[in-house]
Design an enzyme around this catalytic site. Structure first.
Site, PDB file in Angstrom:
ATOM      1  N   GLU A  30     -31.178 -47.672 -22.818  1.00 38.44           N
ATOM      2  CA  GLU A  30     -32.504 -48.304 -22.869  1.00 38.44           C
ATOM      3  C   GLU A  30     -32.384 -49.757 -22.408  1.00 38.44           C
ATOM      4  O   GLU A  30     -31.478 -50.472 -22.839  1.00 38.44           O
ATOM      5  CB  GLU A  30     -33.059 -48.214 -24.304  1.00 38.44           C
ATOM      6  CG  GLU A  30     -34.241 -49.100 -24.609  1.00 38.44           C
ATOM      7  CD  GLU A  30     -35.464 -48.871 -23.722  1.00 38.44           C
ATOM      8  OE1 GLU A  30     -35.794 -47.725 -23.408  1.00 38.44           O
ATOM      9  OE2 GLU A  30     -36.069 -49.884 -23.301  1.00 38.44           O
ATOM     10  N   TYR A 213     -60.125 -44.749 -33.209  1.00 40.03           N
ATOM     11  CA  TYR A 213     -59.751 -43.717 -34.185  1.00 40.03           C
ATOM     12  C   TYR A 213     -58.814 -44.318 -35.224  1.00 40.03           C
ATOM     13  O   TYR A 213     -58.191 -45.352 -34.996  1.00 40.03           O
ATOM     14  CB  TYR A 213     -59.128 -42.490 -33.497  1.00 40.03           C
ATOM     15  CG  TYR A 213     -57.971 -42.728 -32.560  1.00 40.03           C
ATOM     16  CD1 TYR A 213     -56.670 -42.892 -33.030  1.00 40.03           C
ATOM     17  CD2 TYR A 213     -58.171 -42.755 -31.182  1.00 40.03           C
ATOM     18  CE1 TYR A 213     -55.603 -43.069 -32.155  1.00 40.03           C
ATOM     19  CE2 TYR A 213     -57.108 -42.931 -30.308  1.00 40.03           C
ATOM     20  CZ  TYR A 213     -55.826 -43.080 -30.796  1.00 40.03           C
ATOM     21  OH  TYR A 213     -54.781 -43.253 -29.932  1.00 40.03           O
ATOM     22  N   ASP A 290     -43.269 -39.772 -17.765  1.00 41.64           N
ATOM     23  CA  ASP A 290     -44.002 -40.590 -16.794  1.00 41.64           C
ATOM     24  C   ASP A 290     -43.205 -40.822 -15.517  1.00 41.64           C
ATOM     25  O   ASP A 290     -43.788 -41.081 -14.465  1.00 41.64           O
ATOM     26  CB  ASP A 290     -44.356 -41.953 -17.410  1.00 41.64           C
ATOM     27  CG  ASP A 290     -45.620 -41.905 -18.261  1.00 41.64           C
ATOM     28  OD1 ASP A 290     -46.164 -40.798 -18.439  1.00 41.64           O
ATOM     29  OD2 ASP A 290     -46.055 -42.969 -18.735  1.00 41.64           O
TER      30      ASP A 290
HETATM   31  C1  LIG Z   1     -53.863 -46.896 -22.808  1.00 41.44           C
HETATM   32  C2  LIG Z   1     -52.960 -45.701 -22.948  1.00 41.44           C
HETATM   33  C3  LIG Z   1     -53.240 -44.731 -23.923  1.00 41.44           C
HETATM   34  C4  LIG Z   1     -52.427 -43.597 -24.032  1.00 41.44           C
HETATM   35  N1  LIG Z   1     -52.734 -42.647 -24.982  1.00 41.44           N
HETATM   36  C5  LIG Z   1     -51.976 -41.532 -25.070  1.00 41.44           C
HETATM   37  C6  LIG Z   1     -52.279 -40.523 -26.040  1.00 41.44           C
HETATM   38  O1  LIG Z   1     -53.224 -40.653 -26.824  1.00 41.44           O
HETATM   39  N2  LIG Z   1     -51.485 -39.402 -26.083  1.00 41.44           N
HETATM   40  C7  LIG Z   1     -50.428 -39.226 -25.227  1.00 41.44           C
HETATM   41  O2  LIG Z   1     -49.732 -38.207 -25.310  1.00 41.44           O
HETATM   42  N3  LIG Z   1     -50.120 -40.170 -24.306  1.00 41.44           N
HETATM   43  C8  LIG Z   1     -50.859 -41.310 -24.198  1.00 41.44           C
HETATM   44  N4  LIG Z   1     -50.553 -42.254 -23.273  1.00 41.44           N
HETATM   45  C9  LIG Z   1     -49.451 -41.987 -22.327  1.00 41.44           C
HETATM   46  C10 LIG Z   1     -48.112 -42.265 -22.911  1.00 41.44           C
HETATM   47  O3  LIG Z   1     -48.062 -43.563 -23.412  1.00 41.44           O
HETATM   48  C11 LIG Z   1     -47.026 -42.093 -21.852  1.00 41.44           C
HETATM   49  O4  LIG Z   1     -47.292 -40.989 -21.035  1.00 41.44           O
HETATM   50  C12 LIG Z   1     -45.681 -41.890 -22.535  1.00 41.44           C
HETATM   51  O5  LIG Z   1     -45.343 -43.054 -23.250  1.00 41.44           O
HETATM   52  C13 LIG Z   1     -44.594 -41.566 -21.502  1.00 41.44           C
HETATM   53  O6  LIG Z   1     -43.349 -41.530 -22.139  1.00 41.44           O
HETATM   54  P1  LIG Z   1     -42.021 -41.745 -21.308  1.00 41.44           P
HETATM   55  O7  LIG Z   1     -40.918 -41.692 -22.310  1.00 41.44           O
HETATM   56  O8  LIG Z   1     -42.005 -40.852 -20.133  1.00 41.44           O
HETATM   57  O9  LIG Z   1     -42.151 -43.222 -20.699  1.00 41.44           O
HETATM   58  P2  LIG Z   1     -42.212 -44.621 -21.461  1.00 41.44           P
HETATM   59  O10 LIG Z   1     -42.915 -44.501 -22.751  1.00 41.44           O
HETATM   60  O11 LIG Z   1     -42.730 -45.608 -20.458  1.00 41.44           O
HETATM   61  O12 LIG Z   1     -40.691 -44.940 -21.780  1.00 41.44           O
HETATM   62  C14 LIG Z   1     -39.789 -45.360 -20.771  1.00 41.44           C
HETATM   63  C15 LIG Z   1     -38.633 -46.079 -21.439  1.00 41.44           C
HETATM   64  O13 LIG Z   1     -37.678 -46.415 -20.438  1.00 41.44           O
HETATM   65  C16 LIG Z   1     -37.305 -47.778 -20.570  1.00 41.44           C
HETATM   66  N5  LIG Z   1     -36.933 -48.255 -19.238  1.00 41.44           N
HETATM   67  C17 LIG Z   1     -37.747 -48.583 -18.209  1.00 41.44           C
HETATM   68  N6  LIG Z   1     -37.025 -48.982 -17.151  1.00 41.44           N
HETATM   69  C18 LIG Z   1     -35.724 -48.895 -17.518  1.00 41.44           C
HETATM   70  C19 LIG Z   1     -34.492 -49.158 -16.857  1.00 41.44           C
HETATM   71  N7  LIG Z   1     -34.451 -49.613 -15.606  1.00 41.44           N
HETATM   72  N8  LIG Z   1     -33.344 -48.940 -17.542  1.00 41.44           N
HETATM   73  C20 LIG Z   1     -33.348 -48.477 -18.813  1.00 41.44           C
HETATM   74  N9  LIG Z   1     -34.483 -48.234 -19.492  1.00 41.44           N
HETATM   75  C21 LIG Z   1     -35.663 -48.423 -18.847  1.00 41.44           C
HETATM   76  C22 LIG Z   1     -38.550 -48.447 -21.137  1.00 41.44           C
HETATM   77  O14 LIG Z   1     -38.207 -49.676 -21.788  1.00 41.44           O
HETATM   78  C23 LIG Z   1     -39.046 -47.389 -22.115  1.00 41.44           C
HETATM   79  O15 LIG Z   1     -38.417 -47.492 -23.373  1.00 41.44           O
HETATM   80  C24 LIG Z   1     -51.325 -43.416 -23.155  1.00 41.44           C
HETATM   81  C25 LIG Z   1     -51.028 -44.396 -22.201  1.00 41.44           C
HETATM   82  C26 LIG Z   1     -51.838 -45.527 -22.095  1.00 41.44           C
HETATM   83  C27 LIG Z   1     -51.510 -46.563 -21.053  1.00 41.44           C
END
Ligand SMILES: Cc1cc2nc3c(=O)[nH]c(=O)nc-3n(C[C@H](O)[C@H](O)[C@H](O)COP(=O)(O)OP(=O)(O)OC[C@H]3O[C@@H](n4cnc5c(N)ncnc54)[C@H](O)[C@@H]3O)c2cc1C
Length: 389
Positions: A30, A213, A290
């Site tokens: 991370e 909510y 994502d």
């Molecule tokens: C306004 C808003 C509301 C939302 N509401 C919802 C909801 O109600 N329900 C739902 O399911 N989803 C919701 N989402 C979507 C959700 O937040 C994301 O889809 C989800 O967090 C994706 O998870 P992830 O682990 O793929 O990516 P992320 O949560 O972005 O995690 C990526 C991780 O990688 C780390 N990272 C980044 N670059 C590097 C690097 N170069 N080296 C090492 N580490 C790195 C980051 O620090 C982070 O910890 C919402 C999003 C937004 C913007």
């Protein structure tokens, strides 16, 4: 297998836990100096509860979540209720699972504690990944400022601005939607009278909406206010300008403005996604969450999809050698996540409709029976489906 996971968000930790539970040795890297989640609420569909069941986290998640009575859409300009989807007994009987809302930090904390307690998960902070190389059965993960790590599998779960995706696909920056989200939490005691405290309420207006909510068993109210803007900046943690927000919402109902006026400190996000596409796998490297399929939040499914990905990937690795498991994972996930990406954009248009389109929306949704609303979501909430090990 020795697996490397880039990124310790909800997707990365979910994948680490799912793999460790199946006997793999997992190292998570991370970028931040600590594992944490910023932002406020996450909505949890019935589909993600099936993933919690499989990870053994259901009870802990439910203990921290709130179960809203209904999803409600109201007109932000005139105040009438447009539609209501009950989430009580009937919903639960239909899907066999609840619909809940939870603080992002609480959800991430449950995953983090499970990873910390697992002997096969190693968690590393302050390590920003920069790319990868492959040679035969080995993947090398490189960092901005640390010695490389090697493993037999790499999962790119480093989010919207994924460096692993850039190294794999080089397909440029995400698509800027032109929508900005302001987020904040308000102690429930400060919520103005007349505002529903136990439902997910969306006040829809032309080129804007407000969602609120309850969180933390009703102690907090989560607010997300979205409006259209050409402004662009990267990041997840910027301070929003309350005066700008007030200008965008100036024509909305007094109860909508009253909620916004209670907040002094907003964080804002420029909302981005990508066109759905294939190609999230390269040899022994796979993208997840994502990094693979960023989506607008209008279906509230990004984190839900990331956890579905995690379980699917772990299941495929149980059934096939890694070279076949990763393409099978992408194949099992690409149409479902692509559908969510596509429909999330459409929902944004429906929420933000103006004039005749808004009237049309209201007319189409008026008088809809709960069963019809539930069936409309069954493609999403009945899932996910893929061949079980
Ligand atoms: C306004 C808003 C509301 C939302 N509401 C919802 C909801 O109600 N329900 C739902 O399911 N989803 C919701 N989402 C979507 C959700 O937040 C994301 O889809 C989800 O967090 C994706 O998870 P992830 O682990 O793929 O990516 P992320 O949560 O972005 O995690 C990526 C991780 O990688 C780390 N990272 C980044 N670059 C590097 C690097 N170069 N080296 C090492 N580490 C790195 C980051 O620090 C982070 O910890 C919402 C999003 C937004 C913007």
């Amino acid at each position: 297998m020795k697996a490397l996971v880039a990124g310790g968000g909800i997707g990365g930790l979910g994948a680490a836990l799912a793999l460790a539970q199946r006997g793999h040795e997992v190292s998570v890297f991370e970028r931040s100096s600590e594992f944490r989640e910023i932002g406020a609420g996450i909505q949890l569909g019935p589909n993600v509860f099936r993933m919690f069941d499989r990870l053994g986290l259901r009870a802990e998640m439910l203990a921290l979540a709130a179960i809203p009575r209904a999803l409600v859409m109201r007109c932000a300009m005139h105040g009438h209720e447009i539609t209501r989807v009950p989430l009580g007994e009937g919903f639960r009987a239909r899907f066999g699972q609840p619909y809940a809302v939870i603080h992002r930090g609480d959800m991430h904390g449950v995953l983090l504690r499970a990873c910390q307690a697992h002997p096969r998960v190693r968690l590393n902070t302050g390590q920003a990944v920069s790319g990868y190389a492959q040679d035969g059965n080995q993947v090398t993960l490189t960092f901005d400022d640390a010695a490389p790590a090697t493993g037999e599998l790499l999962i790119g779960a480093d989010g919207l601005w994924s460096r692993i995706r850039a190294a794999m696909l080089g397909d440029g920056a995400p698509v800027v939607s032109g929508h900005i989200a302001y987020r904040a939490v308000l102690p429930m005691a400060e919520v103005p009278a007349g505002i529903s405290r136990d439902e997910v309420v969306l006040h829809a207006g032309p080129r804007l909406h407000l969602v609120h909510y309850p969180l933390r068993r009703g102690e907090l109210m989560n607010l997300v206010a979205v409006f259209h803007s050409a402004e662009y900046s990267e990041g997840w943690d910027q301070a929003g300008d309350p005066a700008l927000l007030a200008r965008h919402f100036a024509a909305t109902r007094p109860e909508v403005r009253a909620m916004l006026e209670r907040i002094e400190t907003w964080k804002y996000w420029v909302l981005c996604d990508r066109e759905p596409r294939r190609g999230w796998v390269d040899g022994r490297v796979a993208l997840l969450g994502d990094a693979a399929h960023p989506m607008l939040q209008y279906l509230a499914q990004g984190a839900n999809m990331a956890l579905e990905d995690a379980l699917c990937l772990a299941d495929m690795l149980e059934q096939h050698p890694v070279e076949a498991a990763l393409p099978a994972y992408e194949e099992a996930r690409v149409l479902r996540t692509g559908r969510v990406q596509s429909i999330a954009r459409l929902y944004g248009e429906i929420y933000h409709a103006a004039d005749v389109r808004a009237e049309l929306r209201d007319a189409m949704l008026a008088g809809r029976a709960p069963e019809a609303a539930w069936e409309g979501m069954s493609w999403l909430y009945d899932g996910p489906h893929w061949p079980a090990p």
